[in-house]
Design a protein around this motif. Structure first.
Motif, PDB file in Angstrom:
ATOM      1  N   GLY A  44     -13.605   0.743  -0.786  1.00  0.00           N
ATOM      2  CA  GLY A  44     -14.862  -0.014  -0.726  1.00  0.00           C
ATOM      3  C   GLY A  44     -15.264  -0.618  -1.824  1.00  0.00           C
ATOM      4  N   GLN A  45     -14.859   0.133  -3.196  1.00  0.00           N
ATOM      5  CA  GLN A  45     -15.094  -0.300  -4.657  1.00  0.00           C
ATOM      6  C   GLN A  45     -14.307  -1.632  -4.600  1.00  0.00           C
ATOM      7  OE1 GLN A  45     -17.414   0.837  -6.405  1.00  0.00           O
ATOM      8  NE2 GLN A  45     -17.371   0.110  -8.178  1.00  0.00           N
ATOM      9  N   ILE A  54      -3.566   4.991  -9.599  1.00  0.00           N
ATOM     10  CA  ILE A  54      -3.482   4.826  -8.190  1.00  0.00           C
ATOM     11  C   ILE A  54      -4.661   5.728  -7.704  1.00  0.00           C
ATOM     12  CG2 ILE A  54      -2.409   4.976  -5.922  1.00  0.00           C
ATOM     13  CD1 ILE A  54      -1.141   2.925  -8.091  1.00  0.00           C
ATOM     14  N   PRO A  55      -5.895   5.429  -7.345  1.00  0.00           N
ATOM     15  CA  PRO A  55      -7.049   6.447  -6.908  1.00  0.00           C
ATOM     16  C   PRO A  55      -6.601   7.408  -6.074  1.00  0.00           C
ATOM     17  CG  PRO A  55      -7.438   4.098  -6.105  1.00  0.00           C
ATOM     18  CD  PRO A  55      -5.917   4.009  -6.788  1.00  0.00           C
ATOM     19  N   TYR A  56      -7.706   8.133  -6.160  1.00  0.00           N
ATOM     20  CA  TYR A  56      -7.876   9.097  -4.803  1.00  0.00           C
ATOM     21  C   TYR A  56      -8.607   8.354  -3.823  1.00  0.00           C
ATOM     22  CZ  TYR A  56      -6.485  12.794  -8.082  1.00  0.00           C
ATOM     23  OH  TYR A  56      -5.956  13.552  -9.232  1.00  0.00           O
ATOM     24  N   ALA A  84      -3.118   4.152  -1.797  1.00  0.00           N
ATOM     25  CA  ALA A  84      -2.647   2.742  -2.570  1.00  0.00           C
ATOM     26  C   ALA A  84      -2.949   1.429  -2.026  1.00  0.00           C
ATOM     27  CB  ALA A  84      -0.869   3.013  -2.046  1.00  0.00           C
ATOM     28  N   SER A  85      -3.593   1.578  -0.796  1.00  0.00           N
ATOM     29  CA  SER A  85      -4.183   0.177  -0.389  1.00  0.00           C
ATOM     30  C   SER A  85      -5.344  -0.219  -1.343  1.00  0.00           C
ATOM     31  CB  SER A  85      -4.797   0.273   0.833  1.00  0.00           C
ATOM     32  OG  SER A  85      -5.774   0.994   1.058  1.00  0.00           O
ATOM     33  N   ALA A  86      -5.974   0.767  -1.854  1.00  0.00           N
ATOM     34  CA  ALA A  86      -6.980   0.544  -3.154  1.00  0.00           C
ATOM     35  C   ALA A  86      -6.478  -0.109  -4.241  1.00  0.00           C
ATOM     36  CB  ALA A  86      -7.877   1.747  -3.222  1.00  0.00           C
ATOM     37  N   ALA A  87      -5.441   0.539  -4.648  1.00  0.00           N
ATOM     38  CA  ALA A  87      -5.002   0.006  -5.900  1.00  0.00           C
ATOM     39  C   ALA A  87      -4.328  -1.352  -5.691  1.00  0.00           C
ATOM     40  CB  ALA A  87      -3.850   1.169  -6.119  1.00  0.00           C
ATOM     41  N   ALA A  88      -3.697  -1.470  -4.419  1.00  0.00           N
ATOM     42  CA  ALA A  88      -3.185  -2.839  -4.176  1.00  0.00           C
ATOM     43  C   ALA A  88      -4.278  -3.886  -4.341  1.00  0.00           C
ATOM     44  CB  ALA A  88      -2.393  -3.090  -3.116  1.00  0.00           C
ATOM     45  N   ILE A 130      -0.519  -1.823   6.552  1.00  0.00           N
ATOM     46  CA  ILE A 130      -0.228  -3.160   6.411  1.00  0.00           C
ATOM     47  C   ILE A 130      -0.878  -4.013   5.487  1.00  0.00           C
ATOM     48  CG2 ILE A 130      -1.444  -4.108   8.342  1.00  0.00           C
ATOM     49  CD1 ILE A 130       2.007  -5.275   7.296  1.00  0.00           C
ATOM     50  N   TYR A 131      -2.349  -3.578   5.305  1.00  0.00           N
ATOM     51  CA  TYR A 131      -3.198  -4.351   4.367  1.00  0.00           C
ATOM     52  C   TYR A 131      -2.630  -3.816   3.014  1.00  0.00           C
ATOM     53  CZ  TYR A 131      -6.056  -0.551   5.502  1.00  0.00           C
ATOM     54  OH  TYR A 131      -6.621   0.743   5.595  1.00  0.00           O
TER      55      TYR A 131
END
Length: 417
Positions: free
Chosen positions: A257-258, A299-301, A329-333, A400-401
């Motif tokens: 979300g962030q 790479i966040p929790y 990993a999606s949040a980091a990407a 996929i995202y």
């Protein structure tokens, strides 16, 4: 004379050494990009074979039984597969990727009339928007304009926002979501800005700006962390309650979300040059990067506050269930891609901070820890993403995202050099 020759030779040697070191550094940076796209090639070739001719089911994740998890055409992640294929084509220039990307993009055409939810921007701009970079097809523009029209049907001038979900019960059936707006919705605004530019009709842009301003007003806490969901009274526009549905607790900060917020407000600043939105993107990015619970590899929790004092979930969370707190990993990407753009709008130390952080994230994601170099699954590029942990869905899986925004970030990085 001898001393002069020695001095000349000394500085010549140093100059050559510096050139070699610089070349090594550049090649070292390029290597992780090359490694990532090279790793993607056989995986996406497998995924194309597995989905050949099946344009009704869109790859979303991977199941424990070894099968592909699909979403249907009207669900939110359909545009990421064709979008990823477009990034493969952009990097490799291989026609096979363009052919596949075109076919999968065209399969989404009927979604231009989808008014069931707010994710039309994800679905259509990540596919058709990328297609327009390589094929100036008037039909693509018409489809995107109609998609924007469909999205605006979910806008309420009373609330000042685009409704994300239709009316339903909230988490734990505590409240009714009468007019739910989620942070993810910031990602759909780019479609509206595009529609205004190609039609010269300001209505789309105005809706996008109103939505961003309302999100800025009600989704953010004083420290620029974010709520996931804000529920409004559709009759008065009053805020009824706030939640963080996919996070650890309502007052915690859900990592993806962030990330949506950093990316979304960066996009809105690009399109408006309104400093309010730049400030918000910067503050949200600093919260993300400066958080004491952000791991060293950046790479966040899945949530920044999971298990921390003062944060208690209102759902059945058992910390012993996991050996380690799941990462996302999606949040980091998403964040790395956003930071690369955001770094171009700021100066000095802030600019370097955002650029370096994005690069660090990309290098972590391209390491064997997160990149699928060991055939952990036959189809997806990134490992270790988290979809919706409180609902026990998609925990430590490929998504996929995550692949899409990782490839986008790599592409942005290549262009930034």
């Amino acid at each position: 004379m001898m001393k002069r020759k020695i001095l000349v030779l000394k500085y010549s040697f140093l100059a050559i050494l510096l050139i070699l070191l610089n070349t090594f550094n550049v090649n070292g940076q390029d290597e992780f990009v090359k490694k990532s796209f090279t790793t993607a090639d056989p995986l996406y070739t497998n995924l194309l074979k597995a989905t050949e001719g099946n344009f009704k089911n869109y790859p979303h994740s991977f199941l424990e039984n070894g099968n592909i998890k699909y979403y249907q055409i009207d669900e939110w992640t359909g545009g990421f597969w064709p979008g990823s294929l477009w990034y493969m084509y952009e990097y490799t220039k291989e026609e096979k990727w363009k052919k596949a990307a075109t076919a999968w993009t065209n399969s989404l055409e009927s979604n231009q009339y989808n008014t069931k939810h707010h994710d039309i921007g994800f679905m259509m701009y990540c596919s058709y928007g990328n297609a327009l970079k390589f094929d100036d097809n008037p039909k693509y523009k018409e489809i995107l304009i109609q998609s924007a029209k469909s999205l605006t049907q979910r806008y309420s001038p009373v609330v000042g926002s685009i409704q994300s979900w239709n009316t339903r019960k909230s988490k734990g059936d505590i409240n009714l979501w009468e007019y739910a707006v989620i942070m993810d919705n910031m990602m759909n605004l780019e479609l509206l800005f595009y529609a205004s530019k190609v039609t010269n009709d300001p209505v789309y842009k105005n809706i996008a700006i109103n939505h961003a301003a309302k999100t800025m007003q009600n989704h953010l806490r004083a420290d620029y962390s974010s709520y996931h969901v804000v529920n409004y009274d559709p009759k008065s526009g009053k805020v009824l309650h706030k939640q963080t549905l996919q996070g650890f607790s309502d007052e915690s900060t859900w990592a993806r979300g962030q990330a949506w917020g950093i990316y979304g407000f960066t996009t809105v600043y690009r399109e408006t040059k309104d400093k309010r939105f730049l400030k918000t993107a910067v503050k949200m990015a600093n919260f993300f990067l400066d958080h004491p619970n952000l791991p060293k590899d950046k790479i966040p929790y899945w949530d920044f506050n999971v298990g921390q004092p003062g944060f208690k979930p209102d759902w059945d969370f058992d910390p012993k269930r996991f050996k380690e707190t799941p990462r996302d990993a999606s949040a980091a990407a998403i964040t790395s891609s956003a930071l690369l753009e955001l770094s171009t709008y700021v100066k000095g130390k802030q600019k370097q901070k955002f650029y370096n952080a994005a690069l660090a994230m990309l290098k972590s994601l391209s390491s064997d820890t997160y990149l699928n170099t060991n055939n952990a699954n036959p189809y997806y590029l990134l490992k270790h993403s988290t979809g919706n942990l409180p609902s026990n869905r998609e925990i430590d899986v490929p998504l996929i995202y995550a692949d899409y925004y990782f490839l986008e970030a790599l592409t942005r990085y290549e262009k930034s050099k």
